[in-house]
Design a protein around this motif. Structure first.
Motif, PDB file in Angstrom:
ATOM      1  N   UNK A   1       0.810  -1.212   0.000  1.00  0.00           N
ATOM      2  CA  UNK A   1       0.000   0.000   0.000  1.00  0.00           C
ATOM      3  C   UNK A   1       0.847   1.266   0.000  1.00  0.00           C
ATOM      4  N   UNK A   2       2.168   1.126   0.157  1.00  0.00           N
ATOM      5  CA  UNK A   2       3.024   2.303   0.022  1.00  0.00           C
ATOM      6  C   UNK A   2       3.172   2.730  -1.427  1.00  0.00           C
ATOM      7  N   UNK A   3       2.539   1.984  -2.355  1.00  0.00           N
ATOM      8  CA  UNK A   3       2.374   2.480  -3.720  1.00  0.00           C
ATOM      9  C   UNK A   3       0.912   2.418  -4.152  1.00  0.00           C
ATOM     10  N   UNK A   4      -0.004   2.161  -3.226  1.00  0.00           N
ATOM     11  CA  UNK A   4      -1.408   1.953  -3.618  1.00  0.00           C
ATOM     12  C   UNK A   4      -2.349   2.809  -2.783  1.00  0.00           C
ATOM     13  N   UNK A   5      -2.916   2.258  -1.734  1.00  0.00           N
ATOM     14  CA  UNK A   5      -4.035   2.873  -1.024  1.00  0.00           C
ATOM     15  C   UNK A   5      -3.632   3.958  -0.036  1.00  0.00           C
TER      16      UNK A   5
ATOM     17  N   UNK B   1      -2.243  12.908 -14.434  1.00  0.00           N
ATOM     18  CA  UNK B   1      -1.363  13.683 -13.576  1.00  0.00           C
ATOM     19  C   UNK B   1      -1.859  15.079 -13.260  1.00  0.00           C
ATOM     20  N   UNK B   2      -2.999  15.491 -13.868  1.00  0.00           N
ATOM     21  CA  UNK B   2      -3.511  16.851 -13.664  1.00  0.00           C
ATOM     22  C   UNK B   2      -4.800  16.872 -12.847  1.00  0.00           C
TER      23      UNK B   2
ATOM     24  N   UNK C   1      -3.236   9.410  -6.907  1.00  0.00           N
ATOM     25  CA  UNK C   1      -2.040   9.630  -6.092  1.00  0.00           C
ATOM     26  C   UNK C   1      -0.777   9.040  -6.716  1.00  0.00           C
ATOM     27  N   UNK C   2      -0.876   8.463  -7.911  1.00  0.00           N
ATOM     28  CA  UNK C   2       0.321   7.993  -8.610  1.00  0.00           C
ATOM     29  C   UNK C   2       0.926   9.165  -9.368  1.00  0.00           C
ATOM     30  N   UNK C   3       1.433  10.098  -8.588  1.00  0.00           N
ATOM     31  CA  UNK C   3       1.873  11.382  -9.126  1.00  0.00           C
ATOM     32  C   UNK C   3       2.931  11.975  -8.216  1.00  0.00           C
ATOM     33  N   UNK C   4       3.766  12.826  -8.769  1.00  0.00           N
ATOM     34  CA  UNK C   4       4.762  13.524  -7.957  1.00  0.00           C
ATOM     35  C   UNK C   4       4.122  14.623  -7.119  1.00  0.00           C
ATOM     36  N   UNK C   5       2.812  14.849  -7.284  1.00  0.00           N
ATOM     37  CA  UNK C   5       2.053  15.790  -6.449  1.00  0.00           C
ATOM     38  C   UNK C   5       0.870  15.061  -5.812  1.00  0.00           C
ATOM     39  N   UNK C   6       1.107  13.828  -5.403  1.00  0.00           N
ATOM     40  CA  UNK C   6       0.047  12.894  -5.028  1.00  0.00           C
ATOM     41  C   UNK C   6      -0.906  13.443  -3.975  1.00  0.00           C
ATOM     42  N   UNK C   7      -0.392  13.802  -2.823  1.00  0.00           N
ATOM     43  CA  UNK C   7      -1.250  14.171  -1.701  1.00  0.00           C
ATOM     44  C   UNK C   7      -2.052  15.425  -2.007  1.00  0.00           C
ATOM     45  N   UNK C   8      -1.406  16.427  -2.559  1.00  0.00           N
ATOM     46  CA  UNK C   8      -2.119  17.673  -2.810  1.00  0.00           C
ATOM     47  C   UNK C   8      -3.180  17.508  -3.894  1.00  0.00           C
ATOM     48  N   UNK C   9      -2.909  16.709  -4.906  1.00  0.00           N
ATOM     49  CA  UNK C   9      -3.936  16.442  -5.922  1.00  0.00           C
ATOM     50  C   UNK C   9      -5.177  15.817  -5.288  1.00  0.00           C
ATOM     51  N   UNK C  10      -4.957  14.818  -4.449  1.00  0.00           N
ATOM     52  CA  UNK C  10      -6.099  14.122  -3.849  1.00  0.00           C
ATOM     53  C   UNK C  10      -6.800  15.013  -2.831  1.00  0.00           C
TER      54      UNK C  10
ATOM     55  N   UNK D   1       3.497   7.101 -11.479  1.00  0.00           N
ATOM     56  CA  UNK D   1       3.122   6.085 -12.465  1.00  0.00           C
ATOM     57  C   UNK D   1       2.181   6.625 -13.546  1.00  0.00           C
ATOM     58  N   UNK D   2       1.564   7.771 -13.307  1.00  0.00           N
ATOM     59  CA  UNK D   2       0.520   8.250 -14.219  1.00  0.00           C
ATOM     60  C   UNK D   2       0.716   9.717 -14.570  1.00  0.00           C
TER      61      UNK D   2
END
Length: 739
Positions: free
Chosen positions: A175-179, A258-259, A338-347, A729-730
């Motif tokens: 889950x450190x790459x998933x949920x 990614x956007x 969250x498969x992004x270099x801005x994961x947390x802020x996007x979500x 990843x995305x």
């Protein structure tokens, strides 16, 4: 009763994929020794499927002759049904002649491409593991040993308990790459975890964001169609034209991968501009609204269209629908956003959209249970997992706290994506792995090398998988769902017991049994009930005053009645906070659009948008060479992540790795459907087959992960989100060319 045989499998799967079933090699009825004589007596036993993940646990009625399962049927009166193609094909996995059935150890040095696997006894395996782990513990400390769970996820609670009891806070999982990044974003905003809620009869609008339940959750997809028939409007955000889009969407927001954060901020811009946000909820329960209002001014529909490729008119229409046709709910996925270099802020931006419209914990909106049972997603709980007694004493020794402090603040499992650095710095010396896969990480070879550099590593698995196990010292045979007991299956307030329906093949043992027997041999027999799984389940059931025997008396499932009716707006009633005060379980007691925890750790407290590190906008010169967007990790009906590619019934539908490319992009490159192509990024290249299809957005390609001969994660850089540590990843750049 729905009977699922090979004939129905062929019919259903062919209809699903548009591919006819090839016969010959791998024809299960002809090649498997599982089938007894036709005149033998049939018996029946119940279990559940684990061919997906910790959910949905679809019910199985196993038909048995002479101790072997000859076919499977959907279990009647069970929460999730019918079985899909993967569940039907589970018998091929169970009786696969390539399955690992005995413990093995390597006989050649690490680095040799052939480990020289040699069969050993369980006693030798346990003696070796215990000796190695205790040597490292005595010499350098228990925290030097990593305990890890991949897939299946069922042993998480048992292995987490093993890690902490041994004295190591360094327990990790896939889950450190998933949920967990989606969970972390939710904790930062609401103080609790939600991935949204399915629509109810009161729901007027449903926003599905980067999820395709038609393929990833077919067992419940019909509920969404029922909602549509009732009049619920659907907004679907996805760069692909999936069956969910074509079957449900009133508005399809087809964005550049990614956007997501920019799109959410654009929707918020419209809602605030038009005064359509829930003023009463925002004024009382939201922290950071004035700052967000100022920030989103720059995310006009016109600018967001340039960033996301979504037409501004659709942004306007979707925002107004979601904000005015209420109650509205949201269904999110565990990973795409969250498969992004801005994961947390996007979500967090998506969650802010839910909060500002007042759709949190209202009937028909995004709800949370009033009286959840005392179990987590994996049928454990903090006390059983030893998160309450041991972990607080050892958490300061976790290896990830300096890398990702916000993650370490909230998430007890370590962030695994820095494994090469942990090993390089000598922070980890040994690894005990259950169901792990080195291909899950970007730039896979770095992780394979890290595993090989450890003093000792052991895995439990169904198969010998060279891309992971060739770098390890020992592999143990794991029992499959038909052969094991723990954990429990929990659906809302209903509990089902699973017991083995056949004896384990060869010398396979369940993951829980392996973990408990290791714990006992490491010197903790009382803490691991001398290896007795049933005693452990009894411990888990104690808070409900139940035992395993009680569940045995209720094969139809045991319903635990709530103390009272379900309640909404629990934040007004003091039902969300431990102190019983009204509000949310956040530092401020409010929905934190401006996160105090992020500010504490020197991050921007707002859900700010940051362009992907490699994109047409952030690196235009690089985009000239790699003009396509790399979207990886989509789901398909016949596979779960990297699993099940060994099974002929499933493999026939996608026997080779493919890259999906839009007809316009294919024509511009002289590529036709079925051509051999090279997919390249700034970080590597792989060979695949081209699948020319309108399912993908022009300018975007879609690649499935988990193929050993075409590992797409070798094309993904280790550009981790600084808050969660998630890989991109995305969102990256790539190019496709004909070979």
């Amino acid at each position: 009763m729905i009977k699922l045989t090979r004939r129905s499998f062929i019919k259903g799967s062919a209809a699903l994929t548009g591919i006819t079933l090839a016969t010959g090699k791998g024809f299960f009825h002809q090649t498997s020794p599982a089938y007894a004589e036709d005149n033998s007596r049939e018996t029946f036993a119940y279990t559940y499927c684990d061919m997906c993940n910790q959910t949905p646990k679809c019910g199985i009625n196993a038909v048995i002759r002479n101790g072997k399962i000859v076919r499977v049927e959907s279990r009647e009166n069970y929460p999730n049904a019918p079985l899909c193609a993967k569940g039907i094909a589970s018998l091929q996995e169970l009786y696969d002649p390539e399955r690992l059935l005995y413990p093995v150890k390597r006989t050649r040095p690490k680095g040799d491409p052939d480990p020289g696997w040699q069969r050993i006894s369980w006693d030798e395996a346990y003696d070796t593991i215990v000796k190695k782990l205790n040597e490292i513990k005595e010499r350098e400390g228990p925290e030097k040993v990593l305990f890890y769970v991949g897939d299946p996820k069922e042993p998480r609670s048992a292995v987490q308990r093993l890690a902490y009891t041994f004295g190591s806070p360094n327990y990790g999982n896939e889950s450190s790459t998933c949920f967990r990044a989606a969970a972390l974003a939710s904790l930062l905003v609401f103080g609790l975890v939600t991935l949204g809620s399915d629509p109810t009869p009161k729901t007027r609008t449903c926003l599905i964001w980067s999820k395709n339940p038609a393929w990833s959750g077919p067992y419940g997809h019909w509920k969404l169609h029922e909602a549509k028939e009732r009049g619920t409007k659907f907004i679907v955000v996805d760069p692909r034209v999936t069956p969910t889009v074509s079957g449900l969407a009133d508005i399809h927001l087809q964005l550049r991968p990614g956007t997501d954060g920019a799109l959410a901020l654009g929707l918020i811009n419209v809602i605030i501009r038009e005064g359509m946000y829930d003023r009463e909820f925002v004024d009382r329960w939201v922290l950071g609204f004035p700052e967000l209002k100022a920030y989103v001014q720059e995310f006009t529909p016109e600018r967001v269209e340039k960033i996301t490729w979504v037409p501004k008119e659709k942004i306007e229409t979707a925002a107004k629908l979601f904000a005015t046709e209420k109650p509205a709910t949201w269904i999110g996925s565990a990973s795409p956003t969250v498969h992004s270099s801005n994961a947390i802020q996007n979500h967090r931006a998506i969650l802010a959209l839910v909060a500002l419209t007042g759709n949190f914990d209202v009937e028909g909106g995004v709800t949370i249970p009033t009286e959840p049972l005392p179990f987590d997603l994996f049928a454990g709980n903090p006390a059983f997992n030893r998160e309450t007694d041991i972990f607080p004493q050892i958490r300061d020794k976790r290896v990830d706290k300096e890398y990702f402090p916000v993650w370490a603040h909230y998430i007890n499992e370590i962030q695994m994506n820095m494994l090469p650095e942990y090993v390089e710095k000598g922070l980890l010396k040994a690894m005990v792995m259950f169901g792990g896969n080195a291909m899950m990480w970007p730039q896979t070879t770095q992780y394979q090398q890290a595993i090989a550099r450890m003093e000792f590593s052991v895995a439990a698995d169904y198969y010998l998988r060279p891309w992971t196990h060739n770098f390890m010292d020992m592999v143990l045979p794991a029992a499959m769902t038909y052969e094991r007991m723990a954990p429990l299956a929990i659906f809302g307030r209903k509990i089902y017991l699973r017991e083995p329906v056949i004896k384990p093949l060869g010398e396979a043992r369940s993951d829980w049994r392996i973990a408990f027997e290791l714990g006992t041999r490491l010197g903790y027999p009382e803490e691991f009930w001398h290896g007795d799984e049933e005693a452990a389940l009894n411990e888990l059931l104690k808070p409900l005053n139940l035992t395993v025997d009680d569940l045995r008396k209720h094969p139809e499932g045991l319903e635990i009645p709530p103390k009272g009716p379900n309640k909404f707006r629990k934040y007004e009633l003091g039902l969300l906070r431990q102190d019983g005060e009204p509000g949310f379980p956040t530092p401020s007691g409010k929905v934190e659009i401006a996160s105090q925890i992020l500010a504490q750790y020197k991050f921007n407290p707002l859900p700010v948008y940051r362009e992907p590190l490699e994109s047409p906008l952030s690196t235009p010169e690089l985009a000239k060479k790699f003009p396509l967007i790399l979207n990886t990790g989509s789901r398909v009906p016949m596979y779960t992540h990297s699993k099940l590619r060994e099974l002929p019934w499933l493999n026939q539908f996608m026997p080779e790795p493919v890259v999906r490319i839009n007809p316009k992009d294919a024509a511009a490159r002289g590529i036709k459907d079925g051509d051999d192509v090279i997919l390249a990024s700034p970080h590597g290249e792989i060979k695949l087959k081209a699948s020319v299809t309108n399912i993908v957005l022009p300018g975007v390609i879609d690649v499935f992960h988990g193929w050993p001969q075409a590992n797409v994660n070798m094309l993904v850089p280790r550009n981790f989100d600084p808050i969660s540590g998630y890989p991109p990843y995305k969102e990256g750049l790539c190019e496709v060319k004909k070979t």
